[in-house]
Design a protein around this motif. Sequence first.
Motif, short mmCIF file in Angstrom:
data_model
loop_
_atom_site.label_atom_id
_atom_site.label_comp_id
_atom_site.label_asym_id
_atom_site.label_seq_id
_atom_site.Cartn_x
_atom_site.Cartn_y
_atom_site.Cartn_z
N SER A 1 24.49 -73.24 63.02
CA SER A 1 23.92 -73.23 64.37
C SER A 1 23.62 -71.79 64.76
O SER A 1 24.13 -70.84 64.16
N GLU A 2 22.81 -71.62 65.77
CA GLU A 2 22.44 -70.28 66.23
C GLU A 2 23.68 -69.50 66.66
O GLU A 2 23.79 -68.31 66.41
N GLU A 3 24.61 -70.18 67.29
CA GLU A 3 25.84 -69.52 67.74
C GLU A 3 26.67 -69.05 66.54
O GLU A 3 27.22 -67.94 66.55
N GLU A 4 26.75 -69.88 65.50
CA GLU A 4 27.49 -69.49 64.29
C GLU A 4 26.82 -68.29 63.61
O GLU A 4 27.50 -67.36 63.16
N LYS A 5 25.49 -68.29 63.57
CA LYS A 5 24.77 -67.17 62.97
C LYS A 5 25.03 -65.88 63.74
O LYS A 5 25.22 -64.82 63.15
N LYS A 6 25.02 -65.97 65.07
CA LYS A 6 25.28 -64.78 65.88
C LYS A 6 26.68 -64.24 65.60
O LYS A 6 26.87 -63.03 65.51
N GLU A 7 27.65 -65.14 65.46
CA GLU A 7 29.02 -64.72 65.19
C GLU A 7 29.13 -64.05 63.83
O GLU A 7 29.76 -63.00 63.70
N LYS B 1 16.76 -63.40 46.60
CA LYS B 1 18.11 -63.01 47.00
C LYS B 1 19.14 -64.06 46.59
O LYS B 1 20.24 -63.72 46.17
N ILE B 2 18.80 -65.34 46.70
CA ILE B 2 19.81 -66.35 46.41
C ILE B 2 19.87 -66.71 44.93
O ILE B 2 20.71 -67.50 44.51
N ASP B 3 19.01 -66.12 44.11
CA ASP B 3 19.11 -66.31 42.66
C ASP B 3 20.35 -65.61 42.11
O ASP B 3 20.87 -65.99 41.08
N ASP B 4 20.81 -64.58 42.80
CA ASP B 4 22.06 -63.91 42.43
C ASP B 4 23.20 -64.79 42.93
O ASP B 4 23.29 -65.08 44.12
N PRO B 5 24.09 -65.25 42.05
CA PRO B 5 25.16 -66.16 42.48
C PRO B 5 26.01 -65.61 43.62
O PRO B 5 26.41 -66.35 44.51
N ASP B 6 26.27 -64.30 43.60
CA ASP B 6 27.09 -63.72 44.68
C ASP B 6 26.38 -63.84 46.02
O ASP B 6 26.99 -64.20 47.02
N ASP B 7 25.08 -63.53 46.03
CA ASP B 7 24.32 -63.65 47.27
C ASP B 7 24.22 -65.11 47.70
O ASP B 7 24.29 -65.43 48.88
N TYR B 8 24.08 -65.99 46.72
CA TYR B 8 23.97 -67.41 47.05
C TYR B 8 25.23 -67.90 47.76
O TYR B 8 25.15 -68.55 48.79
N TYR B 9 26.40 -67.58 47.21
CA TYR B 9 27.64 -68.04 47.83
C TYR B 9 27.86 -67.41 49.20
O TYR B 9 28.41 -68.01 50.10
N PHE B 10 27.39 -66.17 49.35
CA PHE B 10 27.51 -65.53 50.66
C PHE B 10 26.59 -66.20 51.68
O PHE B 10 26.98 -66.44 52.82
N LEU B 11 25.37 -66.53 51.26
CA LEU B 11 24.39 -67.11 52.17
C LEU B 11 24.52 -68.63 52.31
O LEU B 11 23.93 -69.21 53.21
N ASP B 12 25.28 -69.26 51.41
CA ASP B 12 25.41 -70.71 51.42
C ASP B 12 25.84 -71.20 52.80
O ASP B 12 26.86 -70.79 53.34
N GLY B 13 25.05 -72.04 53.37
CA GLY B 13 25.36 -72.61 54.67
C GLY B 13 24.85 -71.80 55.85
O GLY B 13 24.77 -72.31 56.95
N TYR B 14 24.50 -70.54 55.63
CA TYR B 14 24.06 -69.70 56.75
C TYR B 14 22.79 -70.26 57.38
O TYR B 14 22.69 -70.36 58.60
N LEU B 15 21.83 -70.63 56.56
CA LEU B 15 20.56 -71.11 57.10
C LEU B 15 20.71 -72.41 57.86
O LEU B 15 19.96 -72.69 58.78
N GLU B 16 21.72 -73.21 57.51
CA GLU B 16 21.95 -74.48 58.20
C GLU B 16 22.89 -74.32 59.40
O GLU B 16 23.10 -75.25 60.16
#
Length: 148
Positions: free
Chosen positions: A107-113, A90-105
């Motif tokens: 906080s749980e509260e930020e992910k929920k939001e 999924k992150i090999d696609d540049p668009d998906d990468y920029y969308f997901l960038d930082g999501y995995l890092e």
Amino acid sequence: MLSQRLRTARRAKGFTQEELAELVCTTKGTISNYENNHSTPPNDMLRQLADILNVSTDWLLGRTDEPTSYSGSSSTAAEKRSLDELLQEKIDDPDDYYFLDGYLEASEEEKKEIRRYWYDLKKQWKARQVKETRPPSLFDITEPLKKK
């Protein structure tokens, strides 16, 4: 364990409770009860849910930590791929990468939001019956600029 994993697998597949309920010929309330640990699906329903969500019943029940650990030699190569490989795809696609960038890092509260905003946006699309179209990719936007 079952309730959490069922919710995780459903969301990973992008299904709402209502959509999953339709696929297994039950109601949204029944799926909600399973996910909130108010009831447990019978064996035949458990098998249906596992098949539709492409996970094993052992994983749903917490007997294994490998979502697609099917026994026997009938496993396909796709079923044997790890979650890391699927995420990398999924992150090999540049668009998906920029969308997901930082999501995995995040906080749980930020992910929920982020998920809350995403689910709200999807509801709005469905309410307006807007067909989802893919915007131009980052490559499509920047390639003409490089040629100048």
